[in-house]
Motif scaffolding. Sequence first.
Motif, PDB file in Angstrom:
ATOM      1  N   VAL A   1      10.835  -2.916  -8.638  1.00  4.57           N
ATOM      2  CA  VAL A   1      10.690  -2.942  -7.172  1.00  4.57           C
ATOM      3  C   VAL A   1      10.691  -4.394  -6.730  1.00  4.57           C
ATOM      4  CG1 VAL A   1       9.177  -2.392  -5.230  1.00  4.57           C
ATOM      5  CG2 VAL A   1       9.400  -0.775  -7.132  1.00  4.57           C
ATOM      6  N   GLU A   2      11.563  -4.732  -5.774  1.00  4.11           N
ATOM      7  CA  GLU A   2      11.651  -6.110  -5.292  1.00  4.11           C
ATOM      8  C   GLU A   2      11.560  -6.147  -3.774  1.00  4.11           C
ATOM      9  OE1 GLU A   2      14.618  -8.076  -8.665  1.00  4.11           O
ATOM     10  OE2 GLU A   2      15.436  -7.291  -6.793  1.00  4.11           O
ATOM     11  N   GLY A   3      11.149  -7.287  -3.261  1.00  3.38           N
ATOM     12  CA  GLY A   3      11.075  -7.434  -1.815  1.00  3.38           C
ATOM     13  C   GLY A   3      11.613  -8.776  -1.380  1.00  3.38           C
TER      14      GLY A   3
ATOM     15  N   LEU B   1       3.128   7.259 -11.570  1.00  2.00           N
ATOM     16  CA  LEU B   1       4.086   6.308 -12.119  1.00  2.00           C
ATOM     17  C   LEU B   1       3.468   4.910 -12.125  1.00  2.00           C
ATOM     18  CD1 LEU B   1       7.188   6.076 -12.857  1.00  2.00           C
ATOM     19  CD2 LEU B   1       7.529   5.396 -10.484  1.00  2.00           C
ATOM     20  N   ALA B   2       3.555   4.239 -13.270  1.00  2.00           N
ATOM     21  CA  ALA B   2       3.070   2.864 -13.342  1.00  2.00           C
ATOM     22  C   ALA B   2       4.258   1.922 -13.186  1.00  2.00           C
ATOM     23  CB  ALA B   2       2.386   2.628 -14.682  1.00  2.00           C
ATOM     24  N   VAL B   3       4.313   1.205 -12.070  1.00  2.00           N
ATOM     25  CA  VAL B   3       5.421   0.274 -11.855  1.00  2.00           C
ATOM     26  C   VAL B   3       4.849  -1.000 -11.243  1.00  2.00           C
ATOM     27  CG1 VAL B   3       5.939   1.382  -9.628  1.00  2.00           C
ATOM     28  CG2 VAL B   3       7.683  -0.020 -10.720  1.00  2.00           C
TER      29      VAL B   3
ATOM     30  N   VAL C   1      14.629  -0.742  -4.750  1.00  2.00           N
ATOM     31  CA  VAL C   1      14.215   0.029  -5.923  1.00  2.00           C
ATOM     32  C   VAL C   1      15.427   0.113  -6.842  1.00  2.00           C
ATOM     33  CG1 VAL C   1      13.399   2.255  -6.790  1.00  2.00           C
ATOM     34  CG2 VAL C   1      12.550   1.386  -4.603  1.00  2.00           C
ATOM     35  N   GLU C   2      15.246  -0.390  -8.039  1.00  2.00           N
ATOM     36  CA  GLU C   2      16.369  -0.564  -8.958  1.00  2.00           C
ATOM     37  C   GLU C   2      16.011   0.082 -10.296  1.00  2.00           C
ATOM     38  OE1 GLU C   2      17.492  -4.630  -8.599  1.00  2.00           O
ATOM     39  OE2 GLU C   2      18.419  -4.682 -10.572  1.00  2.00           O
TER      40      GLU C   2
ATOM     41  N   ASP D   1       0.833  -1.211   0.000  1.00  2.00           N
ATOM     42  CA  ASP D   1       0.000   0.000   0.000  1.00  2.00           C
ATOM     43  C   ASP D   1       0.865   1.259   0.000  1.00  2.00           C
ATOM     44  OD1 ASP D   1      -2.156  -1.674   0.167  1.00  2.00           O
ATOM     45  OD2 ASP D   1      -2.374  -1.477   2.348  1.00  2.00           O
ATOM     46  N   VAL D   2       1.932   1.209   0.791  1.00  2.00           N
ATOM     47  CA  VAL D   2       2.823   2.367   0.877  1.00  2.00           C
ATOM     48  C   VAL D   2       3.439   2.654  -0.493  1.00  2.00           C
ATOM     49  CG1 VAL D   2       4.913   3.296   1.947  1.00  2.00           C
ATOM     50  CG2 VAL D   2       3.334   1.920   3.309  1.00  2.00           C
ATOM     51  N   LEU D   3       3.929   1.585  -1.139  1.00  2.00           N
ATOM     52  CA  LEU D   3       4.550   1.752  -2.466  1.00  2.00           C
ATOM     53  C   LEU D   3       3.531   2.204  -3.500  1.00  2.00           C
ATOM     54  CD1 LEU D   3       7.501   1.096  -3.607  1.00  2.00           C
ATOM     55  CD2 LEU D   3       7.059   0.504  -1.231  1.00  2.00           C
ATOM     56  N   GLN D   4       2.320   1.647  -3.380  1.00  2.00           N
ATOM     57  CA  GLN D   4       1.276   2.022  -4.343  1.00  2.00           C
ATOM     58  C   GLN D   4       0.957   3.513  -4.223  1.00  2.00           C
ATOM     59  OE1 GLN D   4      -0.177  -0.361  -6.697  1.00  2.00           O
ATOM     60  NE2 GLN D   4      -0.366   1.711  -7.498  1.00  2.00           N
ATOM     61  N   SER D   5       0.865   4.017  -2.999  1.00  2.00           N
ATOM     62  CA  SER D   5       0.514   5.433  -2.854  1.00  2.00           C
ATOM     63  C   SER D   5       1.689   6.315  -3.269  1.00  2.00           C
ATOM     64  CB  SER D   5       0.023   5.746  -1.440  1.00  2.00           C
ATOM     65  OG  SER D   5       1.083   5.735  -0.528  1.00  2.00           O
ATOM     66  N   ALA D   6       2.922   5.830  -3.078  1.00  2.00           N
ATOM     67  CA  ALA D   6       4.088   6.600  -3.550  1.00  2.00           C
ATOM     68  C   ALA D   6       4.082   6.680  -5.083  1.00  2.00           C
ATOM     69  CB  ALA D   6       5.384   5.955  -3.055  1.00  2.00           C
TER      70      ALA D   6
END
Length: 224
Positions: free
Chosen positions: A148-150, A105-107, A161-162, A94-99
Amino acid sequence: TPFRGDLLSQQAGAERLSTFGQLIGSIGHELRNPLGVMESSLYIVKGRVVDDERAQKHLDRIGEQIGIANAIIKDLLDMIRDRPLATSRLCLLDVLQSAANQLHLAVSLEAIADLPEVEGDASQLRQVFVNLLDNATHAAGPEGWIRVEGAVEDGVIALAVEDSGKGVDESIRRRLFEPLVTTKQKGIGLGLALVKRIVERHRGTIAHEPRDHGARFVVRLPRA
Ligand SMILES: Nc1ncnc2c1ncn2[C@@H]1O[C@H](COP(=O)(O)OP(=O)(O)OP(=O)(O)O)[C@@H](O)[C@H]1O
Ligand SMILES: [Mg+2]
């Protein structure tokens, strides 16, 4: 000189830095009042030129630029004053989506969909990833990619973030996370300093782990 940070690093001692911080703080604070007046006057003028399309367009541009100035001041103030963390259990997806939304940005975020939760301040952590994604977008350029990887490492959640850009310039690698270090014409060099500050307040770490194809930044946060 391209690196405004040089000036700062020459000034030895934390005392100078804190005076500098106070100066920035009071300037930033004082600038908010005139910007606020400009914003409300703009609103009034806009209402009076409804039938003038060109004038509307220019007023919109003024409004946009006031927004940018406000954002810079907010970053500066966030840098020097430690707002208390408003923590809750968060899903990093959710945090990444809102960022990403904030940057339009579509990632792809598939790779982090199943990460365990962290305990943190949602808006401050969003700011962390807005800055990392913003830098990656800038570095990758219109033809490049961002990934984006986790991963879960022991009790720690790692989020990377690469990008496919040129990588971090050799000349600033050592001082990458210091304030006012930038190679950008219009940059202030606050992004990564802010990222580091926020991540460390969450008892996490930030690392630059260069790849052959570009930069990779890894944020590690304790799992909730
Ligand atoms: N993904 C990246 N690839 C290559 N270089 C990077 C990347 N991220 C950061 N950098 C380098 O680190 C510098 C500092 O980044 P930082 O985000 O702190 O400031 P900035 O982007 O220059 O300005 P600001 O974020 O304040 O608008 C950048 O100017 C750039 O040279
Ligand atoms: Mg930046």
